[in-house]
Structure formats: C-alpha cells, structure tokens
Design an enzyme around this catalytic site. Sequence first.
Site, PDB file in Angstrom:
ATOM      1  N   ILE A  13     -49.020 -38.288  15.151  1.00  0.00           N
ATOM      2  CA  ILE A  13     -48.929 -38.136  13.777  1.00  0.00           C
ATOM      3  C   ILE A  13     -50.644 -38.638  13.305  1.00  0.00           C
ATOM      4  O   ILE A  13     -51.307 -38.030  13.472  1.00  0.00           O
ATOM      5  CB  ILE A  13     -48.351 -37.456  12.941  1.00  0.00           C
ATOM      6  CG1 ILE A  13     -47.265 -36.927  13.654  1.00  0.00           C
ATOM      7  CG2 ILE A  13     -48.758 -36.448  11.850  1.00  0.00           C
ATOM      8  CD1 ILE A  13     -46.056 -36.569  12.401  1.00  0.00           C
ATOM      9  N   ASP A  32     -51.716 -50.453  10.926  1.00  0.00           N
ATOM     10  CA  ASP A  32     -50.803 -49.781  12.009  1.00  0.00           C
ATOM     11  C   ASP A  32     -50.356 -51.466  12.395  1.00  0.00           C
ATOM     12  O   ASP A  32     -51.365 -52.170  13.008  1.00  0.00           O
ATOM     13  CB  ASP A  32     -51.744 -48.736  13.580  1.00  0.00           C
ATOM     14  CG  ASP A  32     -49.642 -47.997  13.813  1.00  0.00           C
ATOM     15  OD1 ASP A  32     -50.213 -47.190  14.061  1.00  0.00           O
ATOM     16  OD2 ASP A  32     -49.968 -48.962  14.025  1.00  0.00           O
ATOM     17  N   TYR A 143     -32.710 -44.239   8.473  1.00  0.00           N
ATOM     18  CA  TYR A 143     -33.726 -43.354   8.848  1.00  0.00           C
ATOM     19  C   TYR A 143     -33.842 -42.769   7.801  1.00  0.00           C
ATOM     20  O   TYR A 143     -35.036 -43.295   6.708  1.00  0.00           O
ATOM     21  CB  TYR A 143     -33.856 -43.182   9.875  1.00  0.00           C
ATOM     22  CG  TYR A 143     -35.679 -42.459   9.907  1.00  0.00           C
ATOM     23  CD1 TYR A 143     -36.210 -42.789  10.173  1.00  0.00           C
ATOM     24  CD2 TYR A 143     -35.012 -40.492  10.454  1.00  0.00           C
ATOM     25  CE1 TYR A 143     -37.592 -42.204   9.853  1.00  0.00           C
ATOM     26  CE2 TYR A 143     -36.202 -39.683   9.882  1.00  0.00           C
ATOM     27  CZ  TYR A 143     -37.259 -40.739  10.200  1.00  0.00           C
ATOM     28  OH  TYR A 143     -38.667 -39.817  10.084  1.00  0.00           O
ATOM     29  N   GLU A 266     -24.982 -34.481  13.180  1.00  0.00           N
ATOM     30  CA  GLU A 266     -26.786 -33.610  13.244  1.00  0.00           C
ATOM     31  C   GLU A 266     -26.532 -32.327  13.281  1.00  0.00           C
ATOM     32  O   GLU A 266     -25.123 -31.764  13.446  1.00  0.00           O
ATOM     33  CB  GLU A 266     -26.357 -33.062  14.852  1.00  0.00           C
ATOM     34  CG  GLU A 266     -27.109 -34.020  15.593  1.00  0.00           C
ATOM     35  CD  GLU A 266     -28.547 -33.726  17.120  1.00  0.00           C
ATOM     36  OE1 GLU A 266     -28.787 -34.356  17.164  1.00  0.00           O
ATOM     37  OE2 GLU A 266     -27.422 -32.516  17.662  1.00  0.00           O
TER      38      GLU A 266
HETATM   39  N1  UDP Z   1     -31.658 -32.595  21.679  1.00  0.00           N
HETATM   40  C1  UDP Z   1     -30.812 -32.824  23.580  1.00  0.00           C
HETATM   41  N2  UDP Z   1     -30.907 -33.410  24.996  1.00  0.00           N
HETATM   42  C2  UDP Z   1     -31.720 -34.615  23.838  1.00  0.00           C
HETATM   43  C3  UDP Z   1     -31.954 -34.759  23.023  1.00  0.00           C
HETATM   44  C4  UDP Z   1     -31.987 -34.032  21.608  1.00  0.00           C
HETATM   45  O1  UDP Z   1     -30.414 -31.525  23.090  1.00  0.00           O
HETATM   46  O2  UDP Z   1     -31.225 -35.887  24.942  1.00  0.00           O
HETATM   47  C5  UDP Z   1     -31.306 -31.307  21.108  1.00  0.00           C
HETATM   48  C6  UDP Z   1     -30.601 -32.498  20.146  1.00  0.00           C
HETATM   49  O3  UDP Z   1     -29.127 -31.887  19.905  1.00  0.00           O
HETATM   50  C7  UDP Z   1     -31.544 -31.387  18.592  1.00  0.00           C
HETATM   51  C8  UDP Z   1     -32.958 -30.964  19.445  1.00  0.00           C
HETATM   52  O4  UDP Z   1     -32.879 -31.521  20.434  1.00  0.00           O
HETATM   53  O5  UDP Z   1     -30.270 -30.083  18.621  1.00  0.00           O
HETATM   54  C9  UDP Z   1     -33.884 -32.163  18.057  1.00  0.00           C
HETATM   55  O6  UDP Z   1     -33.110 -33.059  18.488  1.00  0.00           O
HETATM   56  P1  UDP Z   1     -34.429 -34.899  18.527  1.00  0.00           P
HETATM   57  O7  UDP Z   1     -33.456 -35.689  18.406  1.00  0.00           O
HETATM   58  O8  UDP Z   1     -35.305 -34.688  18.759  1.00  0.00           O
HETATM   59  O9  UDP Z   1     -34.552 -34.663  16.770  1.00  0.00           O
HETATM   60  P2  UDP Z   1     -33.560 -34.514  15.496  1.00  0.00           P
HETATM   61  O10 UDP Z   1     -33.593 -32.792  14.791  1.00  0.00           O
HETATM   62  O11 UDP Z   1     -32.148 -34.882  16.076  1.00  0.00           O
HETATM   63  O12 UDP Z   1     -33.855 -34.960  14.444  1.00  0.00           O
END
Ligand code: UDP
Length: 329
Positions: A13, A32, A143, A266
Amino acid sequence: MSRVLVTGGAGFIGSNLVDYLLSKNYEVLVIDNLSTGRLDNISHVLDKITFINQDISQKGIWQLNLKNIDYIIHLAALADIVPSIEQPDKYFESNVIGTMNILEVAKNNKIKKLIYSASSSCYGIPNSFPTNELSDIKPQYPYALTKYLGEELIMHWGLVYKLPVVSLRFFNVYGIRSRTSGTYGAVFGIFLAQKLANKPFTVVGDGKQTRDFTYVSDVIEAVYKAMISNVSNEIFNIGSDNTYSINKIVEYLKGPTTSIPKRPGEPDCTWADISKAKNMLNWKPKINLQDGIKKLMENIDYWKNAPVWDIQSIHQATKSWFKYLGDEK
Ligand code: UDP
C-alpha cells in the site's frame, strides 16, 4: 510544499501511496526497514523521495531528525496470521511499540494529521453485516490484536496530546505490488502464482465464504481524503461496498481448483459498512472486483517469482494456526 512521512512506504500500500503523493507534488519521506517491503517497489522514485532505512520499533535519533513533517501516514507493520501466532513479541514490537515511536515523531512535529492503517481483523467473526465501526472488537490472533492496540494508542494520543489522528480500518486490500514472497499470505498473491504455474487454486473450504476485497487505489484515495479533510479523532471502515466469494475470484481468474481445510477463527463473511467514510470523508470506492482482477491480470508478471503454494506446503505452513486456534490441541 507539504512534507508527508509514509511509514512502510516500500510496502504494497505504501509504495502505491508514494506514487500518488508524488503525482500531487507532495514532498515524500519514506521510512521502511525493508523487512517485508521491497526497495524494488520504490526504485523508480528513489531520486524523488527521502528514503530512511529504519526499524520503527527501535527508538533512536531518527525520531528527532524527522523535522517539519506536516502529515504522517503510518502503514509500517508486520502482517500475516501464522507468524504472529508463532512470534507475538515481534508483532508487539513492530505494531505497538513501533506505533508509539511514530507517535513521538508526531508529537515533536506540529503535524496536521496522522493517519493510521488499522485492520478489519479487529472485528474477528462479526455478528452483523455490513459491519459498522461500532461493532464488537474481537481480535482472533496476535496480528489482529496488535493492530488494534496500535489504533487504541493513536486514538489515545489524539485525546491526551491533542494530535489530529484518523484511523482507517482496511478490508482485504489487493492490487499490484501485494507481497509475493515469504510466509503464506493473502489469497490473491497465492492464486496469481498458482495461475502462472498452471497449478490448481487452493480454495479454502467450499469457497462460498466472502470477503470485502478492496482495490488499492480506492484505499489510497481514502487515505488522501482523510489526510486533507478537517475530520480528526475518528475511526472509519474502508471497504469496497460489496462482498465477494472465493468462488467468484476463481470464476474470474479461470482455472482448476483443489480444496484445503477451513481455517479456524476465520469469518465466513467480511463486509464493511462504509457509510461513515462516505458521509464524513466524501469518499467512495470506484473499482469492483471484476475491474480489479482485470488490472491484476494485466500485471500478472509481477508474481512470476512468487512461491507457488500447494496443499502440502500450505498444510505445513499453517500448522500452528490449526494447533492454537483449532479445536485439536
Ligand atoms: N483463501 C483461499 N485459499 C487460499 C488462501 C485464502 O481460499 O489459499 C480464502 C480464505 O479462506 C479467505 C479469503 O481467501 O476467505 C481471504 O484470505 P486472506 O488470507 O487473503 O485474507 P483474510 O480475510 O483471511 O485476512
């Protein structure tokens, strides 16, 4: 000419924001430590900015050397879930102590505004959608917790030391220069590398879970509007005004899939209520998922050296996630 300090300016970003600020003729300083940021992201503008290679979690003379700063955009942070579970102390140092050290810089300068990049992960598994800024705070991993503690710090400094601060809670930002290396990270980087390698997309669960995927240029416009507005001491959600399933991404990217286990902690949906930002910052997102993916595909070469994850390597890389957040202890 106003001077803007961008922490984490060599990151995803940050580097996009640096380009934007330069296009608007701001004087830009980047701090950075290149731990996850890449010099490559700013090499094309190195002669136009002041680059300070410094770890913000370490107090030092660099803080006093930063003079006549008008604005601070504080993006520097450690991201990703798994390493935050494995090394929470490092996350505390970067995201909490680092933020306090930047607040000291803000105090030493008569800043017009400090913008903090907060994370939608503070809502954990939300109870209502779209989720507004008053929803419960339920961080699920270090995090999320440390980014939230950073937000608490900046809001408190705003109150006590009368600093004009704004916190923006970003929802799943994606776009060019999103991180390609290191730990198992955000879904777009993973899928684009898999696409380039002709490997199946590793879809978590049934892929019906949805995320508020927000294109980076929309996030940058939100940062800019928050920076120049006279609004302060407020928190805003920044999202795309929509929520999209993982299956939708697969449909746009086109390719075979394979399924990996649902990850503990999640949410099944993230979706920002952005009415506050629309009303108070006069901002709205412009790029929908289809257009965002088109832009990614036009620049897919950026991911050509990214690691290609598969079921086995993801299983290995996410062991501590399942160990600590899952039911099996
Ligand atoms: N996801 C997926 N395959 C992967 C990694 C992530 O289907 O290899 C899905 C995950 O279940 C979530 C979305 O992608 O619903 C976003 O995941 P990410 O880790 O990018 O961000 P988060 O929302 O978890 O912070």
